[in-house]
Design a protein around this motif. Structure first.
Motif, PDB file in Angstrom:
ATOM      1  N   VAL A   1      49.173  43.249  43.375  1.00  0.00           N
ATOM      2  CA  VAL A   1      49.856  43.291  42.085  1.00  0.00           C
ATOM      3  C   VAL A   1      49.454  42.029  41.342  1.00  0.00           C
ATOM      4  O   VAL A   1      49.476  40.935  41.905  1.00  0.00           O
ATOM      5  CB  VAL A   1      51.397  43.333  42.268  1.00  0.00           C
ATOM      6  CG1 VAL A   1      52.104  43.284  40.920  1.00  0.00           C
ATOM      7  CG2 VAL A   1      51.812  44.559  43.072  1.00  0.00           C
TER       8      VAL A   1
ATOM      9  N   SER B   1      50.132  39.847  37.635  1.00  0.00           N
ATOM     10  CA  SER B   1      51.069  39.776  36.513  1.00  0.00           C
ATOM     11  C   SER B   1      50.849  38.494  35.721  1.00  0.00           C
ATOM     12  O   SER B   1      50.374  37.490  36.247  1.00  0.00           O
ATOM     13  CB  SER B   1      52.510  39.850  37.006  1.00  0.00           C
ATOM     14  OG  SER B   1      52.784  38.775  37.891  1.00  0.00           O
TER      15      SER B   1
ATOM     16  N   GLN C   1      51.921  43.539  33.743  1.00  0.00           N
ATOM     17  CA  GLN C   1      51.734  43.726  35.181  1.00  0.00           C
ATOM     18  C   GLN C   1      50.788  44.895  35.424  1.00  0.00           C
ATOM     19  O   GLN C   1      50.854  45.921  34.736  1.00  0.00           O
ATOM     20  CB  GLN C   1      53.078  44.001  35.859  1.00  0.00           C
ATOM     21  CG  GLN C   1      52.971  44.109  37.373  1.00  0.00           C
ATOM     22  CD  GLN C   1      54.324  44.366  38.012  1.00  0.00           C
ATOM     23  OE1 GLN C   1      54.906  45.415  37.810  1.00  0.00           O
ATOM     24  NE2 GLN C   1      54.807  43.396  38.768  1.00  0.00           N
TER      25      GLN C   1
ATOM     26  N   PRO D   1      52.359  49.933  35.718  1.00  0.00           N
ATOM     27  CA  PRO D   1      53.684  50.541  35.870  1.00  0.00           C
ATOM     28  C   PRO D   1      54.145  51.182  34.567  1.00  0.00           C
ATOM     29  O   PRO D   1      53.961  50.626  33.488  1.00  0.00           O
ATOM     30  CB  PRO D   1      54.564  49.352  36.275  1.00  0.00           C
ATOM     31  CG  PRO D   1      53.618  48.415  36.968  1.00  0.00           C
ATOM     32  CD  PRO D   1      52.333  48.542  36.190  1.00  0.00           C
TER      33      PRO D   1
ATOM     34  N   SER E   1      57.171  50.025  41.125  1.00  0.00           N
ATOM     35  CA  SER E   1      57.274  48.921  40.162  1.00  0.00           C
ATOM     36  C   SER E   1      57.836  49.333  38.818  1.00  0.00           C
ATOM     37  O   SER E   1      57.886  48.538  37.900  1.00  0.00           O
ATOM     38  CB  SER E   1      55.879  48.309  39.933  1.00  0.00           C
ATOM     39  OG  SER E   1      55.402  47.724  41.100  1.00  0.00           O
TER      40      SER E   1
END
Length: 192
Positions: A50, A52, A57, A78, A191
């Motif tokens: 992941v 961000s 993100q 997401p 997420s």
């Protein structure tokens, strides 16, 4: 239809890319923006993670073992988990002063001996970053990911200019791609 491959022999990145970047002024440099990485997991030659930055993100499956100066990724965001995109980053060797699209050219993506998928690729730079980003469009991503999950190698053929014989060929390993792709789907769904 499969294309003839002389993959594994690509031009040095700087030579192919410098022509494309000649129109970009190398003015003052800025600091590169770095995404925070979390939940990294290795899957043979691939990894899932992941990334961000503030509220932005993305979930990524990344292969960076085939080349020292390039990486291939499948990306999801997401809230739009079913709309994945294919991207490649190649190092240019120096930070870029300007963000923006450099060019858009035809590209083919081929997994093993399957028919090539033809689309377009937007080539862009980010201010303060030393990479050239290639974002693929008009590729059937569900079909590509299904082929990647059972394939051995992913081949790219990118036309670097309007010349019909100016191609850039690259090959990436698919060892671990199935596990990485499965994990990014789960991470993206969780997420939301």
């Amino acid at each position: 239809m499969p294309f003839p491959l002389s993959l594994g022999q690509r031009r040095p990145c700087a030579l192919a890319v410098l022509t494309l970047l000649s129109c970009i002024s190398l003015a003052s440099m800025a600091q590169a923006v770095s995404f925070n990485t979390q939940q990294q997991q290795q899957h043979q030659d691939w990894e899932s993670l992941v990334v961000s930055l503030g509220q932005e993100q993305h979930i990524r499956a990344v292969e960076r073992s085939s080349y020292t100066d390039a990486m291939l990724s499948i990306n999801a965001t997401p809230g739009r988990c079913t709309r994945h995109w294919l991207e490649m980053r190649s190092g240019l060797g120096e930070q870029q002063a300007v963000s923006g699209q450099v060019n858009e050219v035809p590209a083919d993506v081929l997994v093993d001996e399957n028919p090539a998928m033809t689309g377009r690729v937007a080539l862009s730079t980010e201010r303060g970053d030393d990479g050239l980003y290639l974002r693929f469009h008009d590729i059937d991503m569900p079909l590509l990911e299904a082929q990647m999950s059972t394939g051995q190698q992913l081949h790219l053929r990118i036309r670097m200019s309007e010349s019909l014989d100016d191609y850039w060929f690259m090959t990436f390993s698919l060892n671990g791609a199935s596990e990485a792709l499965s994990r990014i789907r789960k991470l993206c769904q969780s997420s939301r």
